[in-house]
Each structure stands twice: as structure tokens, then as C-alpha cells.
Design an enzyme around this catalytic site. Structure first.
Site, short mmCIF file in Angstrom:
data_model
loop_
_atom_site.label_atom_id
_atom_site.label_comp_id
_atom_site.label_asym_id
_atom_site.label_seq_id
_atom_site.Cartn_x
_atom_site.Cartn_y
_atom_site.Cartn_z
N ASP A 1 -6.00 -6.88 4.65
CA ASP A 1 -7.14 -6.46 3.86
C ASP A 1 -7.86 -7.68 3.29
O ASP A 1 -9.09 -7.82 3.41
CB ASP A 1 -6.65 -5.55 2.73
N TYR B 1 0.82 -1.21 0.00
CA TYR B 1 0.00 0.00 0.00
C TYR B 1 0.86 1.27 0.00
O TYR B 1 0.32 2.37 0.00
CB TYR B 1 -0.92 0.02 1.22
N ASP C 1 -1.13 -18.41 3.09
CA ASP C 1 -1.92 -19.33 2.25
C ASP C 1 -2.53 -20.43 3.12
O ASP C 1 -3.71 -20.78 2.99
CB ASP C 1 -1.08 -19.91 1.11
N LYS D 1 4.44 -14.58 4.78
CA LYS D 1 4.88 -15.46 3.71
C LYS D 1 6.41 -15.39 3.71
O LYS D 1 7.04 -15.10 2.68
CB LYS D 1 4.26 -14.96 2.39
#
Ligand code: NAD
Length: 345
Positions: free
Chosen positions: A230, A125, A206, A172
Site C-alpha cells: 500500500d 490489515y 526501507d 523487513k
């Protein structure tokens, strides 16, 4: 009773409909509020050439609190999101999104009661995008130690304050070893000071999505960087019945802005059928922030009474026959009834 000045940002799309519903519910519940209505987003852009005019930012700084509806951001072109700018300019670094099963609404996912704590100022962002060659674009993910420590600290303090037992950092870091690795390391290091009081673990983003749709009750507080936060919060809202039910708040050192997870829902805007519950529950969080815990409890209980006992009054997203207005009327009436009784939660 002390009076509060609160900036009211109706936004666009379904924003004006649902924020009006929330304003009525708050007024019925009792906190003495002087609302300061202001424009941001597309409406402000058309009027002032700026989706977030400086006088709006100044007013929120002066009041310290705002209740906000969603604003539309053009896709793939046009002005920078007023929401993203607002969070950065006011340093609203912590986005808190409680996702809790609503009584009376059956879902296939069992009981859910988790809180998404999302870092609100950086990650992808940051808006650092470049076309480095024709047909080649880079988008830079910014993760800093300062922001990662700050949000981890917030998540643990939030867990303590709200009687939560576990914080799970989501990342991740197997692929983005440096960026997500830093975010994870900061969370791990912050967790040490809380280890006697709040459990800490971590999960790949994930794997988290699979685990959430299999058994959401296994999670408590989720700590995520901006983009994962988000995405995961929309997914989590889906677990309890949809975006119309999930509230949120953005906190910074000096200001707080309360808004639902959902966007401006152009597909239903102006039809009078938007679900106002998410913004009403965001307004309840605002009452708590203003020190009016009775209104916080009263509004939440009133919403629960309506969802449990009057499914016919709910909006079409919850398979009811109600409208934004008629559902708000019912919640206002229930709030007024409860106001005449003592509060217990
Ligand atoms: P959205 O959240 O607006 O809508 C997604 C789906 O959920 C739609 O089918 C919509 O009808 C439904 N929905 C959302 N809120 C609802 C409600 N209260 N009651 C009933 N149904 C509801 O997401 P989108 O369509 O991807 O985005 C639309 C616009 O909103 C975009 O311009 C986006 O940038 C903006 N947006 C703004 C914010 C914000 O202001 N904080 C947040 C998210 C998206």
C-alpha cells in the site's frame, strides 16, 4: 459480440466523477457492457447500516467483474473499510498496480516502468487490534504460508505473462524475522520453478524506498505484503506524476475488481477537477480481463496521445487547465477516432 455484466461501484468523494469518466471511455471504445450500479462505503453505511451490504458482494460474485471508485474510511474510528472487507470476502488476494511513466509529463525520476504486486488479504490489515491495558494497544500482523506462496506464485506467473524479467521480494525480515521471514522464504521457494525464466532477488523495504526515489528504472515487478504494498504503491505513483495516473486491479480465483490506487480525495471532491486517468487506465485493464484487448490498447494509446500532445487539457494536478469532464471528453473523442482505425501496440 458477447455482452458482459459489470458491477459499477462509484464510491464517494471524487469516486462518482472519475468512474463516470471511465464508464464513458469504455463505452466509446466498444465492449458491450451492461452496468449494474451499486453502493458501498459511507453511502451504503448510511442507507443500510453496512458499508458492504451482502447483496453487493453477491452481485459482484454473480458478474465476476466490478469497476470501483474509492470510498472514504473514517480515520481512527467508525466502520471497517469497505475496501478491505471487499478484498477479503471475494478473496481478491492479488492487487496489481502498474506504475509507468506517462509520455509528455516530465518528472525528476527518469523512466519508470514497474509493477507493484501486493498481497491483499492479511498482514496488519487483518484488523486484529486490542487495547490490552489503558494506553497499550497491540495490532497483530498475520503472515501465512498459504497466502505468501499464493501471491509469490501470482507474481511469477504475472511476470511471465506480461514479459517481465525480474521479481523483487520486499520485506523487513532482519527485524520481523518470523513474519517477514516467512513471506521471504515462500517467495524464494516459489522462485525456484521460474529461475530459468524470471530473475529473483529481494530488498529491505526501507532500502527500497531510497532506491526507488534515486533510480526507479532498476525495478521491474515488486512483490510485497499488504501494508508495504500500500505504502510503496503511493510512493511509486508519485514518481510518475501523482495518484491521478496510477491504475490498479484486484484479482481472485472467481472475481476481479478494478480500481485506481488513489482514495476519495475529499480535498478536491465535488470541484470537478479530479484526474480521471487512473480510473480510466484501471478500466482499460478491465477490458483486457474481459478479453477485449483492442479496447485495452485503444484506451491506453488514447490517454498517451492526450498527455503527450495536449497538456493544456490535463487536470490541475498535472498543471493543466482541464476539468474531469473536459479531459474525459478529449479521451472519449480520441478513443472514437482510434476506433475507426486498426489497432497496433
Ligand atoms: P487520497 O488518495 O484520497 O488523496 C491523496 C492526495 O492525492 C490528495 O491531495 C488528493 O487530492 C490527491 N488525489 C488523489 N486522487 C486524485 C485524482 N484522481 N486527481 C487529482 N488528485 C488526486 O488519499 P487520502 O486523502 O489519504 O484518503 C482519503 C480517503 O480515501 C480516506 O478515507 C481513505 O481511507 C480513502 N482511501 C480509499 C481507497 C480506496 O477506496 N481504494 C484507497 C486509498 C484511500
Amino acid at each position: 459480440m458477447s455482452r458482459h455484466r459489470v458491477v459499477l461501484l462509484p464510491g464517494d468523494g471524487i469516486g462518482p466523477e472519475v468512474t463516470e469518466a471511465a464508464r464513458r471511455v469504455v463505452e466509446a471504445s466498444g465492449p458491450a457492457i451492461d452496468w449494474v450500479p451499486m453502493e458501498i462505503g459511507i453511502i451504503a453505511f448510511e442507507k443500510y447500516g453496512d458499508a458492504l451490504p451482502p447483496h453487493v458482494v453477491d452481485e459482484i460474485r454473480a458478474c465476476g467483474v466490478a469497476l470501483k471508485g474509492p470510498t472514504t474510511t473514517p480515520i481512527g474510528k467508525g466502520h471497517v473499510s469497505a475496501n478491505v472487507r471487499l478484498r477479503k470476502e471475494l478473496l481478491l488476494y492479488a492487487n496489481v498496480r502498474p506504475v509507468k511513466t506517462v509520455p509528455g509529463l516530465e518528472t525528476p525520476y527518469g523512466h519508470t516502468d514497474l509493477v507493484v504486486v501486493r498481497e491483499n488479504t492479511e498482514s496488519l490489515y487483518a484488523g486484529l487490534e486490542n487495547e490490552v491495558a489503558p494506553g497499550v494497544v497491540t495490532s497483530i500482523k498475520v503472515i501465512t504460508e498459504t497466502a505468501s506462496r499464493r501471491i509469490a506464485h501470482f507474481a511469477f506467473e504475472y511476470a511471465l505473462r506480461w514479459g517481465r524479467h525480474r521479481v523483487t521480494a520486499v520485506h523487513k525480515a532482519n527485524i520481523m524475522k518470523k513474519a517477514d521471514g516467512l513471506f521471504l522464504r515462500c517467495a524464494q521457494e516459489e522462485s525456484v520453478a521460474y529461475q530459468e525464466r524470471v530473475r529473483f532477488d529481494d530488498v529491505l523495504v526501507d532500502a527500497l524506498t531510497m532506491k526507488l526515489v534515486t533510480n526507479p528504472s532498476q525495478f521491474d515487478v515488486l512483490l510485497l505484503e499488504n501494508l508495504y504494498g500500500d505504502i510503496v504503491s503511493d510512493l511509486a505513483a508519485g514518481l510518475i506524476g501523482g495518484l491521478g495516473l496510477a491504475p490498479g486491479a484486484n484479482y481472485g480465483p472467481d472475481c476481479a475488481v478494478f480500481e485506481a490506487i488513489h482514495g476519495s480525495a475529499p480535498d478536491i471532491a465535488g470541484k470537478g477537477i479530479a484526474n480521471p486517468i487512473a480510473v480510466i487506465l484501471s478500466a482499460a485493464m478491465m477490458c483486457h480481463h474481459l478479453g477485449d484487448t483492442e479496447s485495452y490498447v485503444r484506451i491506453r494509446k488514447s490517454v498517451r496521445t492526450i498527455t503527450r500532445s495536449h497538456p493544456e487539457l490535463l487536470t490541475p494536478d498535472l498543471k493543466g487547465k482541464g476539468t474531469t469532464r473536459s479531459l474525459a471528453d478529449a479521451i472519449v473523442k480520441e478513443v472514437e477516432r482510434r476506433r475507426r482505425e486498426p489497432v497496433h501496440d
